[in-house]
Design an enzyme around this catalytic site. Structure first.
Site, mmCIF file in Angstrom:
data_model
loop_
_atom_site.group_PDB
_atom_site.id
_atom_site.type_symbol
_atom_site.label_atom_id
_atom_site.label_comp_id
_atom_site.label_asym_id
_atom_site.label_seq_id
_atom_site.Cartn_x
_atom_site.Cartn_y
_atom_site.Cartn_z
ATOM 1 N N LYS A 1 4.539 -22.658 2.843
ATOM 2 C CA LYS A 1 4.114 -23.569 4.218
ATOM 3 C C LYS A 1 4.700 -23.010 5.350
ATOM 4 O O LYS A 1 4.081 -22.997 6.329
ATOM 5 C CB LYS A 1 4.403 -25.012 3.976
ATOM 6 C CG LYS A 1 3.393 -25.656 2.768
ATOM 7 C CD LYS A 1 3.356 -27.215 2.749
ATOM 8 C CE LYS A 1 2.578 -27.526 1.627
ATOM 9 N NZ LYS A 1 2.533 -29.214 1.654
ATOM 10 N N ASP B 1 -1.422 -32.176 5.935
ATOM 11 C CA ASP B 1 -0.789 -33.301 5.072
ATOM 12 C C ASP B 1 -0.630 -34.378 5.790
ATOM 13 O O ASP B 1 -0.655 -35.412 5.246
ATOM 14 C CB ASP B 1 0.500 -32.547 4.589
ATOM 15 C CG ASP B 1 0.401 -31.373 3.566
ATOM 16 O OD1 ASP B 1 -0.484 -31.550 2.815
ATOM 17 O OD2 ASP B 1 1.255 -30.438 3.768
ATOM 18 N N GLY C 1 13.543 -38.734 0.768
ATOM 19 C CA GLY C 1 13.329 -37.183 1.006
ATOM 20 C C GLY C 1 13.409 -36.717 2.308
ATOM 21 O O GLY C 1 13.140 -37.427 3.497
ATOM 22 N N GLY D 1 9.549 -30.674 3.283
ATOM 23 C CA GLY D 1 8.184 -30.619 4.114
ATOM 24 C C GLY D 1 7.314 -31.499 3.919
ATOM 25 O O GLY D 1 6.827 -32.131 4.843
HETATM 26 P P1 ATR Z 1 8.509 -30.599 -0.196
HETATM 27 O O1 ATR Z 1 8.268 -29.404 0.680
HETATM 28 O O2 ATR Z 1 7.750 -30.883 -1.312
HETATM 29 O O3 ATR Z 1 9.165 -31.714 0.369
HETATM 30 P P2 ATR Z 1 11.423 -29.575 -1.064
HETATM 31 O O4 ATR Z 1 11.745 -29.007 0.450
HETATM 32 O O5 ATR Z 1 12.008 -28.722 -2.210
HETATM 33 O O6 ATR Z 1 9.811 -29.846 -1.359
HETATM 34 O O7 ATR Z 1 11.907 -31.089 -1.018
HETATM 35 C C1 ATR Z 1 12.243 -31.753 -2.101
HETATM 36 C C2 ATR Z 1 12.680 -33.206 -1.817
HETATM 37 O O8 ATR Z 1 13.331 -33.772 -3.258
HETATM 38 C C3 ATR Z 1 14.220 -33.128 -0.962
HETATM 39 O O9 ATR Z 1 14.195 -34.035 -0.302
HETATM 40 C C4 ATR Z 1 15.300 -33.087 -2.152
HETATM 41 O O10 ATR Z 1 16.410 -33.443 -1.722
HETATM 42 P P3 ATR Z 1 17.573 -32.494 -1.012
HETATM 43 O O11 ATR Z 1 17.146 -32.269 0.273
HETATM 44 O O12 ATR Z 1 18.962 -32.978 -1.161
HETATM 45 O O13 ATR Z 1 17.417 -31.141 -1.811
HETATM 46 C C5 ATR Z 1 14.593 -34.148 -3.283
HETATM 47 N N1 ATR Z 1 15.223 -33.910 -4.447
HETATM 48 C C6 ATR Z 1 15.008 -33.007 -5.272
HETATM 49 N N2 ATR Z 1 15.822 -33.201 -6.522
HETATM 50 C C7 ATR Z 1 16.273 -34.284 -6.348
HETATM 51 C C8 ATR Z 1 17.570 -35.069 -7.013
HETATM 52 N N3 ATR Z 1 17.847 -34.748 -8.285
HETATM 53 N N4 ATR Z 1 18.171 -36.364 -6.302
HETATM 54 C C9 ATR Z 1 17.711 -36.539 -5.284
HETATM 55 N N5 ATR Z 1 16.828 -35.856 -4.264
HETATM 56 C C10 ATR Z 1 16.362 -34.847 -4.768
#
Ligand code: ATR
Length: 287
Positions: A76, A112, A137, A140
């Site tokens: 993205k 989105d 979260g 993106g």
């Molecule tokens: P996207 O673009 O779809 O948002 P991403 O940038 O990989 O994908 O974001 C994933 C989100 O899920 C992030 O907010 C991530 O938290 P971090 O910024 O701390 O990585 C969150 N996330 C993924 N696994 C997690 C976990 N086990 N516990 C808490 N948050 C998690």
């Protein structure tokens, strides 16, 4: 390639990601194309994660005459970098999920944000916009959700994320506040909407642990995850009588602008489309 050639049939479009096999976008576009009687194909394209691979693939698609592509993880931000022009919302989001090809190159956009806004508008029973929001979260997807909430009139947006620095970055961009991840349960007090924009709760990922007791009984609960369709978060919200928005609502609405742009026909989000996608999700979840 001249614009006239680009519109030659069959019209070609697709979705670019890595991985991309799980994407429901080809099914969504195929259903709309069939309905509209459009001569076109929407193809899933697995392109390796590096920017160079992405850029080479986009050059090739333009040469072949693709009208455009949707772009999903991890490309993205590459889509924004590749494009010569970008919409204001894509620039604000720092990411694009749509690239439209024309004689001048590629134009990046982000549907989105509009997708979540449309899902939100459809779910508001009393027509009022949520004022106090909590977003879980800071990737993106969370940024898109936060921008949509802001556009819908939310005046207080709290962003809770495991990695606090990322929550602070999103919060500062949208004029919200960052919350420590362990404080997410208490942050729900006074909120009209909670959105899970993490990958937690998705099939194969850890569960999302969240205590909804501080959330007002009328608050909307939304989840960007659509596999499973009813996540544990949405299940508990439904059992408590709260209105919900699921990941399919957002997915269908974000797909519509691309279909209209590339295939030149209307894209209606309705119960029949949802039923087609639900059937496909059920088929995939069978052993
Ligand atoms: P996207 O673009 O779809 O948002 P991403 O940038 O990989 O994908 O974001 C994933 C989100 O899920 C992030 O907010 C991530 O938290 P971090 O910024 O701390 O990585 C969150 N996330 C993924 N696994 C997690 C976990 N086990 N516990 C808490 N948050 C998690």
């Amino acid at each position: 390639m001249a614009a006239a050639d680009r519109k030659k049939t069959p019209i070609l479009a697709g979705v670019v990601g890595w991985p991309v096999e799980h994407s429901l976008s080809p099914l969504i576009h195929t259903i709309w194309a069939r309905r509209a009687g459009v001569d076109g194909h929407y193809i899933p394209l697995a392109i390796a994660p590096a920017y160079d691979d992405f850029a080479k693939a986009m050059d090739s698609l333009r040469t072949i005459g693709f009208a455009g592509v949707n772009v999903t993880l991890p490309h993205k931000d590459h889509a924004l970098r590749y494009a010569q022009r970008a919409s204001a919302i894509a620039q604000q989001a720092g990411a694009a999920n749509m690239l439209t090809f024309d004689d001048a190159g590629a134009h990046a956009d982000n549907s989105d944000v509009a997708g979540f806004a449309a899902a939100l508008a459809g779910a508001r029973r009393d027509g009022t916009a949520p004022a106090n929001a909590v977003v879980l979260g800071a990737g993106g997807a969370a940024r898109g959700v936060a921008l949509a909430l802001q556009a819908a009139g939310a005046t207080r947006i709290l962003v809770a994320n495991r990695t606090r620095a990322k929550a602070e970055a999103v919060a500062s961009d949208i004029g919200g506040d960052a919350v420590d991840w362990p404080a997410r349960h208490d942050a729900l007090a006074g909120a009209d909407i909670l959105v899970n924009a993490t990958s937690l709760g998705m099939r194969g990922q850890p569960p999302l642990e969240i205590d909804l007791s501080a959330l007002s009984p009328k608050a909307l609960v939304a989840d960007i995850v659509y596999s499973p369709l009813e996540t544990a978060l949405l299940k508990s919200a439904r059992e408590q009588g709260r209105p919900t928005i699921d990941g399919l609502d957002m997915l269908m609405h974000q797909a519509a602008p691309g279909f209209r742009e590339w295939f030149g026909a209307d894209a209606v989000v309705d119960a029949a489309l949802r039923a087609g996608l639900v059937r496909e999700l059920e088929r995939r979840s069978r052993p």
